[in-house]
Design an enzyme around this catalytic site. Structure first.
Site: not given
Length: 327
Positions: A101, A201-202
């Site tokens: 994060c 991811n992405g």
């Protein structure tokens, strides 16, 4: 070997303020194999904070969920991971440690992607949590901290050595936040660097994207985050594409509004009459529709299911009246 992803290769990412029970329900119905809770503060749990513990509640019909913890103190992380395991039992699929994060309020305290600057501490956290629980422990991180300075492959190796059973990689640097495009190449490089499963991811926003990610990176599972906001159908599309089947058609305006209404009602079941957090979801569902820009101001004043229904009714009427008539 952690082989969980052989049967669960399409995941809804943990997203603060987004992946609550209501949203997880909709994404599971559309084909998500597993969903994550919103990220949970280990420090908040250590204070027996009911608002934090509320994040661990499962949705109706949800058999298992992955829980993502964030924090930077190994002992606290380990103690709260053990508490989660005792509390959730078989409902817990595995524990994930947030090291990705990039939000200022998270990294300013040394949590999230700030841990990529402290690989020794990051490894100590993984070792402590792994020693405290029987469930698998995974780690989610980014391409690196500073833009242009890729550290993910080496960082992944450190996490594997510390006991991580799998890793998830987001293809942006922490300093990049969500600007630009995710680099899927780093997912492939991490896959080459470790022997544990790797989740990519992405920038997965459709079924073709999911297939392309797997083909280009060799990742063991695909995690979808912002691509699912206002679009839980992305999981049905990705599931079909990954199976080599034709993707279902994009939802109609009526289907989008119907899903938004259902989302609002699921939220109300969880939170009561005040569902202010539905405002952002409503914006996402309406994005790109005729009349959506004018409806935004009204959405920002909505509080209850009835308030949202009134705006949705107006939008449907507007879309119907603006559609060209057949001849």
């Amino acid at each position: 070997m952690f082989d969980f992803f052989q049967s669960h290769n399409l995941l809804l990412a943990p997203m603060a303020g987004v992946s609550d029970e209501a949203f997880r329900t909709l994404c599971r119905e559309q084909g998500a194999d597993l969903t994550y809770t919103e990220m949970v503060s280990a420090k908040g749990l250590s204070y027996a904070n009911e608002k934090t513990r509320h994040l661990l509640h499962l949705a109706e019909g949800e058999d298992q969920v992955a829980v993502q913890l964030f924090g930077h103190e190994p002992d606290t992380m380990a103690a709260q991971a053990a508490w989660i395991e005792d509390e959730m039992g078989d409902s817990l699929a595995y524990l994930d440690i947030n090291m990705g994060c990039p939000a200022r309020k998270i990294v300013s305290k040394g949590d999230g992607s700030a841990l990529m600057k402290e690989p020794e501490l990051a490894a100590a956290i993984v070792r402590a949590v792994r020693a405290a629980v029987a469930h698998p422990v995974t780690v989610k991180f980014r391409r690196g901290w500073a833009e242009g300075e890729e550290s993910a492959p080496a960082f992944a190796q450190r996490m594997e050595e510390a006991g991580a059973c799998a890793v998830a990689v987001h293809g942006r640097f922490a300093e990049q936040l969500y600007r630009g495009s995710a680099d899927w190449g780093v997912i492939a490089r991490v896959k080459e660097a470790v022997s544990v499963p790797v989740v990519g991811n992405g920038d997965v926003r459709c079924g073709a994207d999911a297939v392309a990610m797997v083909e280009r990176t060799g990742c063991d599972a695909v995690m979808i985050a912002r691509g699912a906001e206002g679009n839980p159908w992305v999981f049905a599309q990705a599931k079909a594409a990954l199976a080599g089947e034709m993707e279902p058609p994009l939802p109609t305006v009526e289907e989008r509004i119907a899903m938004a209404r259902r989302h609002a009602r699921l939220l109300a079941q969880r939170e009561g009459k005040n569902i202010v957090r539905m405002r952002k979801h409503a914006m996402w569902y309406m994005a790109g529709l005729p009349g959506a820009a004018a409806a935004r101001g009204k959405i920002n004043a909505c509080v209850s299911v009835e308030d949202f229904d009134a705006v949705f009714d107006e939008l449907l009427e507007y879309v119907g009246s603006s559609a060209p008539s057949g001849r």
